[in-house]
Design a protein around this motif. Structure first.
Motif: not given
Ligand code: GTP
Ligand code: MG
Length: 701
Positions: A441, A446-447, A443
């Motif tokens: 992920r 946020s993908e 950060e």
């Protein structure tokens, strides 16, 4: 089957080769002639059934193998465990783990195309695990097929001591069988599916050639056996038995590669190849397998294919299926029986073997017990790929297989919120099964980012997510992790004041910001040089907090600001209106208002990229690197193979695998790894800043 396996009668083999050379077609014939299947179905066949070993729908649609498949069969009195592997480089892990646990292999080559780029890669993998091999020159029915030329290529391009043990009887549409140079007989395939082998005398017009070719084979085999050497010198007759024995020794010692030939598709030459497997490839006892003794500081020791010794086995492949996790194991030592307790050396966990099976592609047969030298699968034994299992009596681990790094990544998200549970399940399953498929992920964005070996690799998982987990996904272009930093010192005096009505806010901070050396990984430092209480001590931590908060999101393009020292050395306060919050807000403003005078820049990740391929493409490869803002750092050429080392910004690497492949006829390969962060060129930065500002303006409308 009893637990006492006669290891002289076992062969564990893999079939590996360049994409589309006919591995799966050959496997299908092997299964048919050994009676494992009762009809032949073709890869991309019109009957719509598809080859047994390509059991996944996606494989049948695309006509390529994606996952390796295991099966077993019996040829005469020999038990063969067989793994058919994919040829496409994106699924190379499947070849890697098969070769890790197999004792021998068939290297398939196209009779027309000969040694291709993946033949070279597969050959390298076979060398890595010291796997003795036979070559099978396939597709002799095709126009332009020439097994003599392909054998030459094996010698020249792969530096293999390759020797034909057969001659073709007819080529192209006239191809009907092979001459066996060991027995000096002709084998002609007849019957509807080539199932009948007619053994005949060598056709008169081939006899001279056959004698010459046999003499040459005897000469090569003489290096590995004294009896043959002596007879060769004395020009005496070498018996088939003697010749076979010598060829076998050379093959197992990895110093000779016997060359077989035929046409899998036209059902020619497959049975003689199976005889070759039983004659020349090693039994489990002929191969040296090592483990590391954890009680003796990882001292190496040799495992013995003995069913009575303590159990040692390696989990080399996992599949998450209908009945739970299916784990493929190669047993190196000892015996395992259904219900036994086994220990996972990776985590010390003890598990019971609830179910033991033998695989036949996507089908399975339950068995009670198995032992050293065998390949089996187990249900309900949770572990990771590459874990070693024992019966707890010894503390051995086996060295694991080589797992290549991921080279490409993609942002991915479920199309519908409702399928997000399935989405996670799918990702879990895929990462567990395939160590070259990774998920993380991001950060900042946020993908969810998936990464793997190439575009096809990721495409297959996107498709499987839809089919197996009923979850449609949206994919994006992957985001590169940019950073911002400052390049010069900037002083500041900042006041935050809000004193109209009610309770007010007041803070004043003075100090400077200056660059820290990012190459040393110094991202942030806070310095308090306030003297004489110009800022009360209790508000100092609020300044630190405010700075850090602002540095999370840079003002150029919104990525984190790294490599900054923030110093406060003076300030002011108000008895009533000053608060922690006021100082925090003031600190943030100090950066915002003075960032420009610190001359900020955008940083991008720079990758170390190594590209290799045949020498004739070196110029093309260098040109492509230059076009991508890359810096060539060096190049070497070795045996017609060249390697170019360079540093290239990650942003410029998207689509590279495709471009490289097409510029080098699929013969180029590359690896890349993170090297460092460096400023992007001024014009690129200006463009990025402009875009970011436009995006923000649009958002705030
Ligand atoms: N003419 C001819 N075609 C063949 C022969 N063997 C295989 N083919 C064809 O070549 C194509 C590829 O065959 P596969 O058996 O799928 O090749 P593969 O090596 O398993 O391919 P991947 O697993 O995807 O690497 C199919 O269309 C086969 O019908 C052969 O002996 N002669
Ligand atoms: Mg295949």
């Amino acid at each position: 089957m009893s637990s006492m396996i006669d290891l002289d009668k076992v062969r564990n083999i893999g079939i590996s080769a360049h994409i589309d050379s006919g591995k799966t077609t050959l496997s299908e014939r092997i299964l048919f002639y050994t009676g494992r299947i009762h009809a032949i179905h073709e890869v991309r066949g019109k009957d719509g059934v598809g080859a047994k070993m390509d059991s996944m729908d996606l494989e049948r649609e695309k006509g390529i193998t994606i996952q390796s498949a295991a099966t077993y069969c019996q040829w005469k009195d020999i038990q063969i465990n067989l793994i058919d592997t994919p040829g496409h480089v994106d699924f190379t892990i499947e070849v890697e783990r098969a070769l890790r646990v197999l004792d021998g292999a068939i290297l398939v080559l196209c009779g027309v195309a000969g040694v291709q780029s993946q033949s070279i890669t597969v050959d390298r993998q076979m060398r890595r695990y010291s796997v003795p091999r036979l070559a099978f020159i396939n597709k002799l029915d095709r126009a332009g097929a020439n097994p003599v030329r392909v054998t030459e290529q094996l010698r020249e391009k792969l530096k293999l001591n390759a020797h034909m043990v057969q001659l073709p009887i007819g080529l192209e549409e006239k191809h009907i069988g092979v001459v066996d140079l060991v027995e000096m007989k002709a084998y002609i395939n007849t019957g509807n599916d080539g199932e009948v082998i007619e053994v005949k005398d060598i056709p008169a017009n081939m006899l001279e050639d056959a004698k010459k070719a046999r003499a040459s084979l005897v000469g090569a085999a003489a290096d590995f056996d004294e009896t043959v050497a002596e007879k060769f010198l004395m020009e005496e007759e070498v018996s088939p038995e003697e010749l076979r024995n010598a060829v076998r020794k050379g093959t197992i010692a990895l110093q000779l590669v016997p060359v077989f030939m035929g046409s899998a598709y036209k059902n020619k030459g497959v049975q003689p190849l199976l005889d070759g497997v039983t004659h020349f490839l090693p039994t489990p006892k002929d191969v040296k397998n090592e483990a590391l003794d954890q009680d003796k500081n990882e001292e190496k020791l040799e495992l013995k294919s003995d069913p009575k010794l303590p159990l040692v086995m390696l989990a080399f492949k996992l599949e998450d299926g209908r009945f739970g996790q299916l784990t493929y194991m190669r047993i190196y030592q000892g015996t395992v029986t259904k219900g036994d307790m086994i220990f996972n050396m990776a985590n010390g966990k003890k598990v019971k073997v609830p179910r033991l099976v033998r695989m036949h592609s996507d089908e399975m047969q339950d068995i009670e017990t198995s032992s050293a030298g065998d390949i089996v699968a187990m249900f309900g034994v949770d572990c990771a790929s590459g874990d070693t299992f024992t019966d707890g009596k010894v503390n051995y681990t086996m060295t694991s297989m080589h797992v290549p790094d991921a080279v490409i990544s993609l942002a991915i998200a479920p199309k519908e919120k409702t399928s997000s549970a399935n989405f996670s399940k799918g990702l879990n399953k895929f990462t567990k099964e395939d160590p070259t498929f990774r998920v993380h992920r991001d950060e900042e964005s946020s993908e969810t980012i998936i990464s793997g070996m190439g575009e096809l690799h990721l495409e297959v998982y996107v498709e499987r997510m839809k089919r197996e987990f009923n979850c449609e996904v949206i994919t994006g272009r992957p985001q590169v992790a940019f950073r911002e930093t400052i390049t010069q010192k900037a002083d500041f005096v900042t006041v935050h004041k809000k004193q109209t009505g009610g309770s007010g806010q007041y803070a004043k901070i003075a100090g400077y910001m200056e660059p820290l050396p990012i190459e040393l990984g110094q991202n942030y430092e806070f310095l308090n040089k306030v003297t004489g209480g110009s800022i009360p001590r209790e508000f100092i931590p609020a300044c630190d907090k405010g700075f850090q908060e602002q540095l999370k999101k840079g003002l150029l393009i919104g990525f984190p600001i790294v490599g900054v020292r923030m110093c406060v050395n003076d300030g002011g306060y108000h008895d009533v209106d000053s608060s922690e919050m006021a100082f925090r807000i003031c600190a943030m403003a100090a950066i915002r208002e003075n960032y420009a005078s610190a001359k900020p820049v955008v940083l991008e990740p720079i990758m170390k990229v190594e590209v290799s391929g045949p020498e004739e493409f070196q110029g093309t490869i260098m040109g492509q690197i230059n076009q991508r803002r890359g810096m060539i750092q060096g190049s070497t050429a070795n045996e017609g193979y060249s390697t170019v080392e360079s540093e290239v910004p990650l942003t410029e690497m998207f689509g590279y695998s495709t471009d490289l492949r097409s510029a080098t006829q699929g013969k180029g390969e590359f690896t890349m790894e993170f090297a460092r962060y460096a400023p992007v060129p001024r014009n690129v930065q200006d463009e990025m800043v402009k875009k970011y500002q436009e995006k923000r303006a649009a958002e705030h409308k």
